[in-house]
Design a protein around this motif. Structure first.
Motif, PDB file in Angstrom:
ATOM      1  N   VAL A  52       0.872  -1.160   0.000  1.00 41.61           N
ATOM      2  CA  VAL A  52       0.000   0.000   0.000  1.00 41.61           C
ATOM      3  C   VAL A  52       0.919   1.222   0.000  1.00 41.61           C
ATOM      4  N   PRO A  53       0.603   2.285  -0.769  1.00 41.63           N
ATOM      5  CA  PRO A  53       1.461   3.474  -0.763  1.00 41.63           C
ATOM      6  C   PRO A  53       1.698   3.973   0.655  1.00 41.63           C
ATOM      7  N   SER A  54       2.904   4.400   0.923  1.00 41.43           N
ATOM      8  CA  SER A  54       3.274   4.816   2.283  1.00 41.43           C
ATOM      9  C   SER A  54       2.441   5.987   2.788  1.00 41.43           C
ATOM     10  N   ASP A  55       1.926   6.823   1.889  1.00 43.76           N
ATOM     11  CA  ASP A  55       1.135   7.975   2.323  1.00 43.76           C
ATOM     12  C   ASP A  55      -0.374   7.730   2.211  1.00 43.76           C
ATOM     13  N   PHE A  56      -0.777   6.456   2.043  1.00 42.72           N
ATOM     14  CA  PHE A  56      -2.204   6.124   2.000  1.00 42.72           C
ATOM     15  C   PHE A  56      -2.827   6.494   3.348  1.00 42.72           C
ATOM     16  N   PRO A  57      -3.998   7.151   3.347  1.00 41.82           N
ATOM     17  CA  PRO A  57      -4.619   7.604   4.596  1.00 41.82           C
ATOM     18  C   PRO A  57      -4.908   6.462   5.570  1.00 41.82           C
ATOM     19  N   ALA A  58      -4.385   6.575   6.764  1.00 45.69           N
ATOM     20  CA  ALA A  58      -4.530   5.543   7.789  1.00 45.69           C
ATOM     21  C   ALA A  58      -5.979   5.383   8.245  1.00 45.69           C
ATOM     22  N   GLU A  59      -6.803   6.417   8.102  1.00 46.73           N
ATOM     23  CA  GLU A  59      -8.185   6.309   8.577  1.00 46.73           C
ATOM     24  C   GLU A  59      -9.094   5.540   7.615  1.00 46.73           C
ATOM     25  N   ILE A  60      -8.552   5.080   6.491  1.00 46.14           N
ATOM     26  CA  ILE A  60      -9.333   4.262   5.564  1.00 46.14           C
ATOM     27  C   ILE A  60      -8.958   2.801   5.795  1.00 46.14           C
ATOM     28  N   PRO A  61      -9.867   2.042   6.413  1.00 39.39           N
ATOM     29  CA  PRO A  61      -9.576   0.637   6.691  1.00 39.39           C
ATOM     30  C   PRO A  61      -9.692  -0.193   5.416  1.00 39.39           C
ATOM     31  N   LEU A  62      -8.772  -1.112   5.251  1.00 40.90           N
ATOM     32  CA  LEU A  62      -8.759  -1.985   4.082  1.00 40.90           C
ATOM     33  C   LEU A  62      -9.107  -3.411   4.492  1.00 40.90           C
ATOM     34  N   VAL A  63      -9.683  -4.161   3.567  1.00 41.15           N
ATOM     35  CA  VAL A  63      -9.975  -5.563   3.843  1.00 41.15           C
ATOM     36  C   VAL A  63      -8.662  -6.322   3.960  1.00 41.15           C
ATOM     37  N   GLU A  64      -8.709  -7.424   4.688  1.00 34.59           N
ATOM     38  CA  GLU A  64      -7.547  -8.298   4.800  1.00 34.59           C
ATOM     39  C   GLU A  64      -7.349  -9.024   3.479  1.00 34.59           C
ATOM     40  N   GLY A  65      -6.105  -9.214   3.106  1.00 38.60           N
ATOM     41  CA  GLY A  65      -5.820  -9.953   1.894  1.00 38.60           C
ATOM     42  C   GLY A  65      -4.500  -9.523   1.289  1.00 38.60           C
ATOM     43  N   GLU A  66      -4.266  -9.979   0.077  1.00 37.70           N
ATOM     44  CA  GLU A  66      -3.026  -9.697  -0.631  1.00 37.70           C
ATOM     45  C   GLU A  66      -3.200  -8.462  -1.509  1.00 37.70           C
ATOM     46  N   VAL A  67      -2.310  -7.477  -1.330  1.00 39.69           N
ATOM     47  CA  VAL A  67      -2.366  -6.264  -2.132  1.00 39.69           C
ATOM     48  C   VAL A  67      -1.848  -6.593  -3.529  1.00 39.69           C
ATOM     49  N   ALA A  68      -2.714  -6.432  -4.522  1.00 39.76           N
ATOM     50  CA  ALA A  68      -2.343  -6.708  -5.906  1.00 39.76           C
ATOM     51  C   ALA A  68      -1.772  -5.468  -6.582  1.00 39.76           C
ATOM     52  N   LEU A  69      -2.231  -4.286  -6.161  1.00 39.66           N
ATOM     53  CA  LEU A  69      -1.788  -3.028  -6.753  1.00 39.66           C
ATOM     54  C   LEU A  69      -1.929  -1.934  -5.721  1.00 39.66           C
ATOM     55  N   GLY A  70      -0.926  -1.100  -5.626  1.00 38.13           N
ATOM     56  CA  GLY A  70      -0.979   0.086  -4.789  1.00 38.13           C
ATOM     57  C   GLY A  70      -0.383   1.236  -5.565  1.00 38.13           C
ATOM     58  N   ALA A  71      -1.113   2.345  -5.676  1.00 38.85           N
ATOM     59  CA  ALA A  71      -0.605   3.500  -6.417  1.00 38.85           C
ATOM     60  C   ALA A  71      -1.092   4.779  -5.753  1.00 38.85           C
TER      61      ALA A  71
ATOM     62  N   ALA B 189     -18.874  -6.847   1.188  1.00 33.78           N
ATOM     63  CA  ALA B 189     -19.588  -6.635   2.453  1.00 33.78           C
ATOM     64  C   ALA B 189     -18.596  -6.364   3.579  1.00 33.78           C
ATOM     65  N   ASP B 190     -17.473  -7.058   3.563  1.00 36.67           N
ATOM     66  CA  ASP B 190     -16.428  -6.841   4.560  1.00 36.67           C
ATOM     67  C   ASP B 190     -15.863  -5.427   4.434  1.00 36.67           C
ATOM     68  N   ALA B 191     -15.608  -4.989   3.200  1.00 36.05           N
ATOM     69  CA  ALA B 191     -15.072  -3.647   2.962  1.00 36.05           C
ATOM     70  C   ALA B 191     -16.059  -2.576   3.426  1.00 36.05           C
ATOM     71  N   VAL B 192     -17.336  -2.776   3.104  1.00 35.10           N
ATOM     72  CA  VAL B 192     -18.382  -1.830   3.519  1.00 35.10           C
ATOM     73  C   VAL B 192     -18.457  -1.757   5.045  1.00 35.10           C
ATOM     74  N   ALA B 193     -18.445  -2.905   5.710  1.00 34.40           N
ATOM     75  CA  ALA B 193     -18.525  -2.931   7.173  1.00 34.40           C
ATOM     76  C   ALA B 193     -17.349  -2.195   7.795  1.00 34.40           C
ATOM     77  N   LYS B 194     -16.152  -2.381   7.235  1.00 28.27           N
ATOM     78  CA  LYS B 194     -14.974  -1.696   7.775  1.00 28.27           C
ATOM     79  C   LYS B 194     -15.073  -0.183   7.582  1.00 28.27           C
ATOM     80  N   LEU B 195     -15.505   0.253   6.404  1.00 29.88           N
ATOM     81  CA  LEU B 195     -15.638   1.690   6.158  1.00 29.88           C
ATOM     82  C   LEU B 195     -16.698   2.308   7.069  1.00 29.88           C
ATOM     83  N   GLU B 196     -17.864   1.661   7.159  1.00 28.80           N
ATOM     84  CA  GLU B 196     -18.933   2.199   8.010  1.00 28.80           C
ATOM     85  C   GLU B 196     -18.522   2.190   9.475  1.00 28.80           C
ATOM     86  N   GLY B 197     -17.767   1.172   9.888  1.00 32.72           N
ATOM     87  CA  GLY B 197     -17.265   1.114  11.259  1.00 32.72           C
ATOM     88  C   GLY B 197     -16.269   2.223  11.564  1.00 32.72           C
TER      89      GLY B 197
END
Length: 149
Positions: free
Chosen positions: A58-77, A98-106
């Motif tokens: 994931v890009p080093s300056d990606f916003p920390a307050e945006i939760p990402l789903v668990e898994g393998e990062v295929a692309l980060g830009a 659904a997992d991504a939505v739950a993390k964002l809403e949480g």
């Protein structure tokens, strides 16, 4: 056209090229893949002034307050700042979107809109600081993030 809009368009085009290149070489564990990935990453970074990873970062300056789903990062830009980021993750969750939505809403994000068409669905979330375009294709979840206007 504003410089940030031009930069964002360049980043989106570069990310699409990177995703296509990565898809073409998926499963090819050889030196050619490494050279292609390094070349694509370098070309995109030169064109956008941003950071690109086709090897699971994931890009080093990606916003920390945006939760990402668990898994393998295929692309980060990223465009090297708050102009925008794209992260694609291959998730092992039973329902990745659904997992991504739950993390964002949480994390306090609210849904702004839902887009559908041509077999593709996307959701737009915001927390007042960032807009997140969330899309999924099977087990791959894509986050396109920009600063909120």
């Amino acid at each position: 056209m504003s410089r940030s809009l031009v930069t964002a368009r360049r980043a989106a085009a570069a990310a699409a090229i990177a995703a296509l290149s990565a898809a073409l070489f998926t499963g090819c564990a050889n030196p050619l893949e490494d050279l292609v990935n390094q070349g694509v990453e370098g070309a995109i970074e030169d064109a956008t002034g941003g950071e690109v990873s086709l090897d699971g970062e994931v890009p080093s300056d990606f916003p920390a307050e945006i939760p990402l789903v668990e898994g393998e990062v295929a692309l980060g830009a990223g465009t090297g700042g708050a102009d925008g980021w794209i992260v694609m993750i291959t998730s092992t969750a039973a329902d990745p979107i659904a997992d991504a939505v739950a993390k964002l809403e949480g994390a306090g994000f609210t849904k702004n809109t839902e887009l559908s068409g041509s077999g593709a669905d996307a959701l737009v979330y915001s927390n007042g600081t960032y807009l997140v375009l969330l899309a999924a294709d099977g087990e791959t979840v894509s986050y396109t993030v920009t600063t909120a206007p």
